[in-house]
Scaffold this active site. Structure first.
Site, PDB file in Angstrom:
ATOM      1  CB  CYS A 114      16.677  62.276  50.179  1.00 20.92           C
ATOM      2  SG  CYS A 114      18.069  63.276  50.733  1.00 20.92           S
ATOM      3  CG  HIS A 256      13.427  64.419  52.185  1.00 20.84           C
ATOM      4  ND1 HIS A 256      14.092  63.833  53.235  1.00 20.84           N
ATOM      5  CD2 HIS A 256      14.359  65.162  51.534  1.00 20.84           C
ATOM      6  CE1 HIS A 256      15.351  64.203  53.225  1.00 20.84           C
ATOM      7  NE2 HIS A 256      15.540  65.006  52.195  1.00 20.84           N
ATOM      8  CG  ASN A 286      17.829  66.622  54.972  1.00 16.68           C
ATOM      9  OD1 ASN A 286      17.790  65.392  54.987  1.00 16.68           O
ATOM     10  ND2 ASN A 286      17.907  67.314  53.849  1.00 16.68           N
TER      11      ASN A 286
END
Lengths: 329, 329
Positions: A114, A256, A286
């Site tokens: 990520c 994030h 996400n």
């Protein structure tokens, strides 16, 4: 302080919108469960769009926003948790898809799950500041597809697909743009909390002992949340000491978009004001490594972030890695 | 010129030696064919040794050679064509396997297929020169296993498994070690000449249309050879102009050990003297991204390369990417 500038940003969203109702039907979840638990209302999912196709469009848009042409680019970094294929690197296919001159750029991939975009931004900022490259294109394209775990709806419903890209150049004289500070730390005691066990040498696709579930995403959400909460406070305190910025001086924090809980804690526990936070989780989900550059690109496009703003890009990724980069945009 | 130093090197070779006789029997090849065509006599292949296990031993040995401890390391980069698993990055597992302090280092992966080590060395050299990290460990571990293509013996016989690692620090005052010049160029017109089509989003392991062969290596050797020969001459001429070195002033050239033909052309066409070339192909095979750091580690260990030597690390990788880094060792 590196005198480099994010000269342009671009993004691509797949055409298909997947609603919570779609997923609640697919996974047999109670109506309203997904939004209540995750804060997500809908997300995009690629159909015909490949990793390289999405990434190339985001790259073209970033170049257009920077007022630069593909011929100017001498470095292409594909920064994502997912790749198009095992060999060669995704960046080489992006060079071809973008119509970039053959031999005119260096291409390689960076992976920190990520945080891939942030980790790539650190290396690229240093390479551009030092003059090794003049115009770098970081492209993050995430396409989850078969990696979603049908046996773990609580993770499968989180993810969306997207691509985002940034053009990095040296800051022109008389402009303020800079990368002020980059900070990362990996806590591998948490390496097994977020995994796709397959897709590598340990459980190769052709190994008869590899099961389909090994090729899908597995996450221990509550353990990650507890661990991240425990280590993030010191990490962020240290980050703000090093930048010399107070939390209240930040114009925008682009986190994030891991989950509603992860975003909530930024305000409740780490001292960010809600109006500082750039959040696209409800509509995008996400998007793995694309989350941060996508949220940044959308915030710049709609004027929530302007030139000269103090912006913090930050997040947590599998590894478990914490990362934050402070930029004067 | 970056004032950074390869402070120590280490490598690990799997226990099992696979001879040409073994492979000629497996693939039904004429006795002597492999050595005659490829120049390779034997290669190592991992059995119980995982990507992370091999890499961690190479890393420990590199640290020992540098006289440094794992606690000193603040950056771990796994640089290879192959990874342990899809998520998280291999470097996070290396941190854990090495017993490195939790949270004490940043971990990420870099992939440029056979040139992964060189590409990582470029970024890491800049990060260390700038002071972002003090002690970086680049680890390249390649384990081919199920990725070997049984239908393409001419490529399957080439590959060997190995790991190699390098510790990168700032050069102490009064020492000459430096990274003098780094140069790369990707020619994506050749992207399809060397592939593993699977292992990513395009042909995911769980996609029912993905065939086992897609998960193995495919190479058009003669097309790569022709293309590389055509573009390498200008690339190397330019590299030597930028370093300010003449070819005859080089103490050692450490090429990617792609094949006997690829090494032969360095002497026959690109003006290197045979005694300048560090070659381990006959005993190691093509160890993908581990080839260059392994050959360098072996040459330093047995005294063929000394401190102060002018060394060129160079090669060709899938992409198609050319790369060369000049260092004062």
């Amino acid at each position: 302080m590196l005198h480099v500038k994010i000269a342009g940003l671009g993004h691509y969203l797949p055409e298909r919108i997947v609603t919570n109702a779609d997923l609640e039907a697919d996974y047999g979840l109670e109506t309203g469960w997904i939004e209540r638990v995750t804060g997500i209302k809908e997300r995009r999912r690629a159909t015909h769009e490949t990793t390289v196709h999405m990434g190339a469009i985001a790259g073209q848009r970033a170049l257009a926003a920077a007022g630069l042409a593909i011929d100017d680019v001498d470095l292409i970094v594909a920064a994502a948790s997912g790749r198009q294929q095992a060999i060669p690197c995704t960046a080489a296919y992006l060079q071809r898809e973008l119509g970039a001159p053959d031999g005119g750029s260096t291409c390689f991939d960076i992976d920190a799950t990520c945080l891939s975009f942030l980790v790539a931004l650190q290396s690229v900022a240093h390479l551009v500041a030092a003059g090794s490259y003049r115009t770098a294109l970081i492209i993050t394209s995430e396409r989850t597809g078969y990696a979603l775990n049908p046996n773990q709806p609580e993770s499968a419903v989180l993810f969306g697909d997207a691509a985002a890209a940034a053009v990095i150049v040296r800051t022109p004289v008389n402009e303020a743009s800079a990368v002020v500070w980059e900070q990362f730390a990996t806590y591998s005691s948490g390496a097994d909390l977020t995994t796709i066990l397959g897709g590598g040498t340990l459980h190769h696709p052709n190994d008869p002992t590899t099961t389909p579930e090994m090729n899908t995403f597995a996450m221990n959400g509550s353990a990650i949340y507890k661990k991240a909460a425990r280590i993030s406070e010191l990490f962020l305190d240290s980050f703000f000491v090093r930048t010399g910025w107070a939390r209240e001086e930040i114009d925008a924090a682009v986190p994030h978009q891991a989950s509603g809980h992860a975003l909530e804690i930024l305000a409740r526990r780490y001292g960010f004001r809600r109006e500082q936070l750039i959040i696209n989780l409800p509509s995008r989900g996400n998007c793995i490594a694309a989350s941060i550059p996508l949220a940044l690109a959308e915030a710049v496009a709609d004027g929530r972030i302007d030139r000269g703003n103090r912006v913090v890009l930050l997040g947590t990724g599998a590894g478990l890695t914490l990362g934050a980069i402070g930029v004067i945009f």
